[in-house]
Design an enzyme around this catalytic site. Sequence first.
Site, short mmCIF file in Angstrom:
data_model
loop_
_atom_site.label_atom_id
_atom_site.label_comp_id
_atom_site.label_asym_id
_atom_site.label_seq_id
_atom_site.Cartn_x
_atom_site.Cartn_y
_atom_site.Cartn_z
N GLU A 255 0.74 -1.28 0.11
CA GLU A 255 0.11 0.08 0.06
C GLU A 255 0.76 1.44 0.00
O GLU A 255 0.44 2.30 -0.41
CB GLU A 255 -0.98 -0.06 1.19
CG GLU A 255 -2.33 0.74 1.19
CD GLU A 255 -3.25 -0.35 2.12
OE1 GLU A 255 -2.99 -1.42 2.29
OE2 GLU A 255 -4.06 0.69 2.94
N ARG A 279 -9.12 -0.96 2.37
CA ARG A 279 -8.99 -1.95 1.22
C ARG A 279 -10.40 -2.70 0.81
O ARG A 279 -10.56 -2.98 -0.44
CB ARG A 279 -8.27 -3.15 2.12
CG ARG A 279 -6.77 -2.65 2.39
CD ARG A 279 -5.94 -3.75 2.90
NE ARG A 279 -4.50 -3.24 2.99
CZ ARG A 279 -3.66 -4.00 3.64
NH1 ARG A 279 -3.92 -4.97 4.46
NH2 ARG A 279 -2.52 -3.47 3.63
N HIS A 382 -6.21 -12.11 1.29
CA HIS A 382 -4.74 -11.47 1.89
C HIS A 382 -4.73 -11.84 3.38
O HIS A 382 -3.71 -12.06 3.72
CB HIS A 382 -4.69 -9.94 1.73
CG HIS A 382 -3.51 -9.48 2.27
ND1 HIS A 382 -2.34 -9.78 1.90
CD2 HIS A 382 -3.13 -8.31 3.03
CE1 HIS A 382 -1.34 -9.02 2.59
NE2 HIS A 382 -2.05 -8.30 3.38
N ARG A 422 -9.63 -4.73 8.34
CA ARG A 422 -8.21 -4.35 8.82
C ARG A 422 -7.48 -3.42 8.09
O ARG A 422 -7.50 -3.04 6.76
CB ARG A 422 -7.25 -5.63 8.71
CG ARG A 422 -6.03 -5.22 9.56
CD ARG A 422 -5.02 -6.47 9.45
NE ARG A 422 -4.68 -7.06 7.97
CZ ARG A 422 -3.61 -6.65 7.57
NH1 ARG A 422 -2.85 -5.60 8.01
NH2 ARG A 422 -3.22 -7.01 6.45
#
Length: 449
Positions: A255, A279, A382, A422
């Site tokens: 990121e 995300r 992920h 998250r």
Amino acid sequence: LKDKYDIIIIGSGGAGMSAALEAKEKGLNPVIFEKMPVVGGNTNKSSSGMNASETKFQKEQNIKDSNDLFYEESLKGGHGTNNKEMLRFFVDNSAGAIEWLDSIGIRLNNITITGGMNEKRTHRPEDGSAVGQYLVKGLVKNLQDKGIPLFVSADVKEITEQDGKINGVKVLFNQADEKNITSNAVIVTTGGFGANMDMITEVRPDLAGYVTTNQIGSTGDGIKMIEKVGGTTVDMDQIQVHPTVQQEKSYLIGEAVRGEGALLISSEGKRFTNEMNTRDKVTAAINTLPEKAAILIFDSGVKTRVKAIEQYEKMGFVIQGDTIEALAKEINVPAAQLQTSLDTWNSAVKNKKDAEFGRTTGMDNDLSGAPYYAIKIGPGIHYTMGGVVINTNTEVLNKEGTAIPGLFAAGEVAGGLHGQNRIGGNSVAEIIIFGRQAGIKAAEFVASQ
Ligand code: ADP
């Protein structure tokens, strides 16, 4: 190898190694069992950095952050569903974790930003390189210096109990020798289940066919073993799909690339979202494109600031063009449109206002430094937000909410902290903060026996 240790730690990622160091610090004898032939688990692969607030490095760099803001932004990112006690403990202990790492030779003083935050709080190694490998290397060195035993190819199959008390584990060494090893406490730091497609599709059939960024050892073993001895789970269907994964190699593009200024464009050469959204939102935006894929675009400035791009280049992911037109040709998007998108963006940076998509961060620098670069990406599995239920003492709880004596868990294996989404950089913080706590609390438990 001994038959008995004070504390057995299952899994050698950041959580397990931090737990071992703290348990040793308390004068106990921990051991780590790692099922893979290599140390470090998914921690090795983590790229963006470690989020922390009110740190000495932020203060030195005049970054005005606070634990309360960190709390609020993580809660907002998780759509208000995070376990609030765990989140409070997490933010309040984040600066201490950065200091602890610094005190053992792991210095994270290069600070950037990821999606869903308004202040720079993602701490990286000094040279801006990916955090994971640096962290694992540093933690392994400390284990060695302190003489903490770590066995690889040591696959823990079962947590054992006697008379209702956790008393050790059953381990399969080198796929051949099974042994019972006893201990007064067990800490489970086995990571998540992002590489176990059966477990994933059981709770999320919609994710069948997605690539995963996880190492193959992330198969949820710890969750199953804990359930067998009475533990319970939370948020198991909350699976994070990362928006920027190189599909052919299932390789995550960190990121920080966007945090340092990159854009996302469609095959038409147009931006389509606020790249610095969380995300889940960026993934949803990519999935609305007909090709369900997008292209990261950046310039030489971003390339210099994000060291990990050298690795992406080595792996053959980075496409280069000396001009925007040349790049457009290489990636097969309309050159005039790409030029317009970049011009519009560069004036948005200049005016500090992204009228198109309302992006407010990752705008310190425009994209005007040739050559220009592109990486083709798409979403990939992920991270598994769900996992076993623990409290802020990292004690594993049963269905009634009571701690199972002698059983601790920390890191991705545990659920609750992140709620439904998250924030990038929060898992590295989680493994250090809760890993340390597990080592400390397990040591206190053993001492009290
Ligand atoms: P975290 O980020 O929570 O520390 P990681 O994924 O980095 O998690 O590390 C977890 C480690 O645990 C991985 O190296 C993984 O291979 C290891 N592991 C998973 N299951 C077992 C098991 N049954 N026995 C031993 N090690 C395991």
